[in-house]
Scaffold this active site. Structure first.
Site, PDB file in Angstrom:
ATOM      1  NE  ARG A 127      -4.806   8.915   7.669  1.00 47.36           N
ATOM      2  CZ  ARG A 127      -5.957   9.423   7.210  1.00 47.36           C
ATOM      3  NH1 ARG A 127      -7.008   8.654   7.055  1.00 47.36           N
ATOM      4  NH2 ARG A 127      -6.051  10.704   6.918  1.00 47.36           N
ATOM      5  CE  LYS A 192      -7.816  -0.175   8.478  1.00 48.63           C
ATOM      6  NZ  LYS A 192      -7.917   1.117   9.202  1.00 48.63           N
ATOM      7  NE  ARG A 326     -15.973   5.678   6.532  1.00 50.21           N
ATOM      8  CZ  ARG A 326     -14.719   5.557   6.948  1.00 50.21           C
ATOM      9  NH1 ARG A 326     -13.737   5.644   6.041  1.00 50.21           N
ATOM     10  NH2 ARG A 326     -14.431   5.348   8.198  1.00 50.21           N
TER      11      ARG A 326
END
Length: 331
Positions: A127, A192, A326
């Protein structure tokens, strides 16, 4: 980086077991001279994340050992309904981006799906213009193109549904401490592990083409540290062991199941499961768009998949697009 020649691919297949193979053995199997084998080895050494050792008296050894994509094993994971819906499934060695290929070659029928898997992407995309980093044949990168009989706006929550499907799949293996980060990241221990890239085309009234790209880290070489700007992890860091082709097939089956369910029921049945996995609930966060930043308390997702931010002036809902989420650092 160009597609591998037939000779290079054959040599890679011989070395993929991670064992030593003599130059003469490889030359005989491939049908060339030992010097030609050496020249081909030099080309394979250019593939990111691979090391080929040459030891006198023993031959060549590829490290790490590889499980190359196998179409037959992947398709064996589909049930009959999914197999019927699948118009085609492509195994690619080197490609620019599986999402790019999927967008250029859409399914022909409503409810139809086409799939692309790749050992390596030269221009893998995430993204907000980011690139997706991966060594050759070490992770899972795939895209499926699904033809929905729905208007484009009805697909706004599809990345939420796909995230839930992937989280459920890995949870079924026994993986604990999984979380989802709005709108498209799968986290393990707050690092992640996987990302989803959703791209949609179509008419406002439908039908709509959705291309869902999935990058799932299985093995990540330390050389990636300088290329990735956020904490990351891989399945190899967990206690879970699964065959790469088995996982690829089950991810494909999961994506098909999610799409078929979303076509008939929309986002509703996925919302509660997302909230179970939601890693940011109640945290102080920053939302960033190309134009502005907002700070507030993350208040979960709305029933249509939008992110709800509780700020000083009340609640505001944001949608994926170019929004970055975030957590604020604790002082």
């Amino acid at each position: 980086m160009k597609e591998l020649t037939e000779t290079l691919l054959l040599l890679l297949q011989r070395l993929a077991d991670g064992k030593f193979h003599s130059g003469q053995e490889l030359a005989d199997e491939i049908g060339c001279s030992r010097s030609a084998v050496w020249n081909q080895i030099k080309h394979l050494r250019d593939l990111p994340g691979l090391t080929i050792h040459a030891v006198t008296g023993r031959g060549y050894q590829l490290q790490p050992a590889l499980t190359l994509l196998n179409k037959q094993k992947i398709l064996a994971c589909l049930n009959q309904k999914q197999a019927i819906a699948l118009e085609s499934c492509h195994m690619l060695t080197i490609v620019d981006s599986t999402n790019t290929q999927a967008l250029a070659n859409p399914p022909q029928n409503a409810g139809g799906v086409r799939a692309w898997f790749a050992e390596y992407q030269t221009a893998g995309r995430g993204r907000r213009g980011r690139s997706w980093q991966s060594g050759f044949a070490q992770n899972l990168q795939c895209s499926i193109a699904y033809q929905f009989d729905l208007p484009m706006q009805a697909l706004a929550g599809l990345s939420i549904a796909v995230g839930v499907g992937l989280a459920d799949r890995l949870t079924a293996y026994g993986l604990q401490d999984l979380g989802l980060k709005w709108p498209n990241d799968l986290l393990w221990q707050d690092k992640k592990m996987a990302g989803i890239l959703l791209e949609v085309q179509g008419e406002s009234a439908g039908p709509s083409l959705a291309v869902m790209g999935v990058g799932l880290n299985l093995h990540m070489d330390k050389t990636m540290d300088d290329l990735i700007d956020q904490p990351y992890t891989s399945l190899a860091q967990t206690a879970i062991t699964v065959d790469r082709n088995q996982l690829a097939g089950e991810v494909l089956a999961t994506l098909l199941e999610v799409c078929q369910h979303y076509q008939t029921s929309g986002l509703t049945s996925f919302i509660d499961r997302w909230r179970d996995y939601d890693r940011y609930q109640g945290q102080a966060v920053t939302l960033t768009t190309p134009q502005q930043q907002w700070q507030g308390r993350y208040a979960g997702i709305a029933d249509d998949g939008g992110l709800v931010l509780q700020g000083e002036e009340g609640k505001r809902t944001f949608y994926a697009g170019e929004v970055s989420l975030r957590a604020l650092e604790k002082k």
